[in-house]
Write an enzyme that holds these catalytic residues in place. Sequence first.
Site: not given
Ligand code: NAD
Length: 479
Positions: A225, A229, A247, A281, A459
């Site tokens: 995410g 976060t 990630e 991402c 991973e």
């Molecule tokens: P996000 O961080 O808002 O949410 C990701 C997940 O985390 C969701 O399931 C959300 O409900 C959960 N979450 C949120 N706050 C939390 C907390 N305090 N504790 C535990 N879980 C929590 O991200 P998003 O908006 O869903 O996704 C977009 C982001 O993900 C972008 O920054 C993107 O670059 C990143 N991303 C990274 C990769 C990678 O492999 N590096 C892959 C895909 C997406």
Amino acid sequence: MKLHNYINGQLTPPQSGNYLDNYDPAIGAVYSQIPDSDHRDVDQAVQSAKAAFPAWSLMPAAERSRILVRVADIILERLDELALAESIDNGKPLSLAKAVDIPRANQNFHFFATAILHWASEAHIMEDKVINYTIRQPIGVVGCISPWNLPLYLFSWKIAPALASGNCVVAKPSEVTPMTAYLLSKICIDAGLPAGVLNIVHGLGGKTGQAIVEHPEIKAISFTGGTATGERIAAVAAPKFKKLSLELGGKNPSIIFADCEYDKMLTTTVRSSFANQGQICLCSSRIFVERSIYERFKTDFVEKVSKLKIGDPLEAVNVGAVVSKDHQQKILSYIELAKEEGGTVLTGGYAVNPEGRCANGYFVAPTVIEGLDYNCRTNQEEIFGPVVTITPFDSEEEALTMANSVRYGLASVIWTQNINRAARMAQQLQSGIVWTNCWLLRDLRTPFGGVKDSGVGREGGFYALNFFTEPKNVCIEIS
Ligand code: NAD
């Protein structure tokens, strides 16, 4: 339609009885509701996972493998249903969900289900008198938390290795795109996955996700995410000494040299910029072009981008809806910022309201911006939408300086026919992945992850199986 949690092998309503609205972003309307789960649901999931762990972890690998291959097979059998669900939930073109998201979810399960059959551990022999060998044991109950951009693709990327290596899992998909995780619950029931081995709890990040990270009996968290976060999760998990795989975000460069294979580069760069509405991402969002071909590239790129078909994701389009109204607003605000920072919008730059059923959906035209300093906020912060900047460079050193200037380090792309230059650049680029003359070619055996603020850990392949297990050194003196 109401979705349910999947706990102890059953589809279960949340203990609070409360539900959250789930939107179809292409039409801008609520179309289903998901459990607003809290720490009680998470605890129930953890207890069922704990109870299932002894039998699952001691099951012969071949038997675990057979069950997980069945999950993989059913995903493929239901490809059309899953792809449609993914497209409606996320806004991505149905064609993309069919060609990429769902096949990859199948591959994730299949890959890790069979990888465990070939996974060995090492032995170290000391002067023929002492044998050390390493046992890799599953951790127990682990937590998997995934984002909305590639919902089932990334959910299964975590769950499959965790289960294959003998753990029981409490998983949470993004509350923005919960549908295919819900359908996966049904697939697991149909595949005969023993009750409690996988538990899927739906809900908000700050509530359900936080409860997973905080739970004292969850000893490892695999999270994909945003970087902010990830910081919050690390702050909760670190003092509890949980194993963490993070990630996170990216701001990936594509570096184009004049000696590249031009047509292939052009077509791929359109894809690497705007596939999935730029919400991968690994998408390139900063394109650096050698000055001698900058004007040619600019003309050709803008022409191709402006021809991308945007609209109803269920029809034959290149670009669908972005995932939510909030996200659409965030992307548009970055386009405004780019203008304030002196950028020129060459194409796109606005919200789109397609005619017909998608008139109220959340669409953003593919946008190309030039004229920005590499250090400005537009070029430093993750936008995660269909917005790229193009910038000329004069030397390898300059391209490297600009490419490496961000806090992120996930994936870079180099376009050149000069193998020496490609190798030189690959060594110096600060990122976990460097693609040369290609993009998004993924061999599931390779390490996947980022450096700097793009993440911690790797991973993929045996890296994932290693993350989800603890190595134990057993030392025997022979007498
Ligand atoms: P996000 O961080 O808002 O949410 C990701 C997940 O985390 C969701 O399931 C959300 O409900 C959960 N979450 C949120 N706050 C939390 C907390 N305090 N504790 C535990 N879980 C929590 O991200 P998003 O908006 O869903 O996704 C977009 C982001 O993900 C972008 O920054 C993107 O670059 C990143 N991303 C990274 C990769 C990678 O492999 N590096 C892959 C895909 C997406």
